[in-house]
Scaffold this active site. Structure first.
Site, PDB file in Angstrom:
ATOM      1  N   SER A  43     -42.271 123.219  15.901  1.00 17.76           N
ATOM      2  CA  SER A  43     -40.754 123.755  16.410  1.00 17.76           C
ATOM      3  C   SER A  43     -40.728 124.546  16.564  1.00 17.76           C
ATOM      4  CB  SER A  43     -40.021 122.953  14.687  1.00 17.76           C
ATOM      5  OG  SER A  43     -40.398 121.642  14.140  1.00 17.76           O
TER       6      SER A  43
ATOM      7  N   GLU B 188     -37.629 130.170  16.011  1.00 17.18           N
ATOM      8  CA  GLU B 188     -39.033 129.386  13.985  1.00 17.18           C
ATOM      9  C   GLU B 188     -40.331 130.212  14.735  1.00 17.18           C
ATOM     10  OE1 GLU B 188     -38.221 126.729  11.873  1.00 17.18           O
ATOM     11  OE2 GLU B 188     -40.350 128.301  11.378  1.00 17.18           O
TER      12      GLU B 188
ATOM     13  N   ARG C  15     -38.389 128.165   4.524  1.00 17.91           N
ATOM     14  CA  ARG C  15     -38.861 128.487   5.097  1.00 17.91           C
ATOM     15  C   ARG C  15     -39.556 130.582   5.179  1.00 17.91           C
ATOM     16  NH1 ARG C  15     -40.308 124.758   5.859  1.00 17.91           N
ATOM     17  NH2 ARG C  15     -39.791 122.741   7.264  1.00 17.91           N
TER      18      ARG C  15
END
Ligand SMILES: Cc1cc2nc3c(=O)[nH]c(=O)nc-3n(C[C@H](O)[C@H](O)[C@H](O)COP(=O)(O)OP(=O)(O)OC[C@H]3O[C@@H](n4cnc5c(N)ncnc54)[C@H](O)[C@@H]3O)c2cc1C
Length: 302
Positions: free
Chosen positions: A225, A295, A175
């Protein structure tokens, strides 16, 4: 808002590409967020001149893709939001390569690849981001990440230079890419795919969509998420085991369907989501000693 900011935007963009006090709730998948002072939608060739003109003023700048990873504060965003979206969504196919502008939705890039009999985007097709947003954070799903398909990325650096980074130069990790550190803007990317059979590619996409729809609360507004996967655990499982399935603060709720998602039941405020996230983090820490890291990115004034 300062006149100099508007003058700078008008020196590059046409009137219909400029909006003032634009509600960010209309541009985030969470359907949450107060107004952005200036909301600007440049075409690709305008991004460089626009940023150069704006940087001559003291305006704070933020780049927006499809708003699918953001929690924007209820008081909105001071300064300019540069939306890399509809004005920058062209997709071209050349043999086994796809070149697409950063505002193209990832799902559309994947669908065009499928129609052209090109395989590699199947697992990424359900991520509701723009190509630029997905590249910037090396988005991934079902075992694939953007770095598996990227050949090169065209960026505008903070210094105003256009550069093409090869795959190796992107410094992709979980990520993460160099774009995040250096504050450049993704303008377009070249994806390298493999020859496949359109029907088979479609079957894989359909199966993954079905799996996503069964597991994730796609019928409700969310930003995917909420927390990163902690080393050795799954965030959703920790939240569920902490007894927080369906936990609510106002109209914000831990999804009943998938505890890793926070959903907006309709009219939730950013403050409610933020409070809910803090409650979840505290409970999980107390029960399991694990720190959950968001996130979802917090932007603007809360
Ligand atoms: C229902 C749902 C499911 C999801 N599933 C997944 C999943 O399976 N896997 C996954 O990885 N993510 C998933 N996400 C999260 C999200 O879709 C991805 O993180 C996506 O890559 C974000 O792209 P975006 O265009 O929406 O970015 P935005 O939310 O608009 O922006 C995110 C960040 O990227 C920056 N950015 C955006 N565009 C550019 C650009 N052109 N140049 C430079 N910086 C830019 C922004 O400044 C911001 O910091 C999901 C989200 C939802 C709502």
């Amino acid at each position: 808002m300062q006149d100099s900011w508007i003058r700078a935007a008008r020196s590059v963009l046409e009137e219909e590409q400029i909006r003032m006090d634009e509600p960010m709730s209309a541009h985030t998948t969470f359907r949450i967020g107060g107004p952005a002072d200036l909301f600007l939608e440049p075409r690709k060739e305008q991004v460089g001149p626009l940023l150069a003109a704006l940087r001559k003023t003291d305006i704070p700048l933020m780049i927006l893709g499809n708003g699918s990873d953001l929690l924007v504060g209820d008081k909105g965003i001071r300064g300019a939001v540069i939306h890399i979206g509809n004005e920058m969504d062209q997709i071209g196919i050349n043999g086994e390569q796809i070149e697409a502008q950063a505002g193209a939705p990832l799902s559309r890039v994947a669908r065009q690849a499928q129609r052209a009999g090109l395989s590699g985007m199947e697992a990424l097709s359900g991520i509701p981001g723009s190509l630029g947003g997905a590249v910037m954070m090396n988005a991934g799903a079902y075992g694939s990440t953007m770095e598996d398909v990227i050949a090169s990325v065209e960026v505008l650096t903070e210094g105003g230079e256009i550069r093409n980074y090869s795959l190796g130069e992107m410094h992709f990790s979980y990520r993460h890419s160099r774009i995040r550190e250096e504050g450049s803007v993704v303008l377009s990317a070249v994806l390298r795919l493999k020859r496949g059979e359109a029907g088979e590619i479609d079957a894989v996409m359909t199966d993954l969509t079905r799996r996503r729809t069964l597991k994730q609360p796609l019928e409700m507004a969310s930003a995917g998420s909420t927390f990163k996967r902690p080393q050795g655990y799954f965030a959703g499982k920790l939240i569920q085991d902490a007894g927080l399935r369906g936990y609510r603060v106002g109209q914000a709720q831990v999804s009943e369907k998938h505890c890793g998602f926070v959903v907006n039941r309709g009219g939730a405020s950013a403050a409610e989501v933020r409070q809910l996230m803090a409650d979840v983090q505290a409970k999980v820490k107390e029960k399991f000693g694990v720190d959950l890291e968001p996130e979802v990115r917090f932007v603007g004034e809360f």
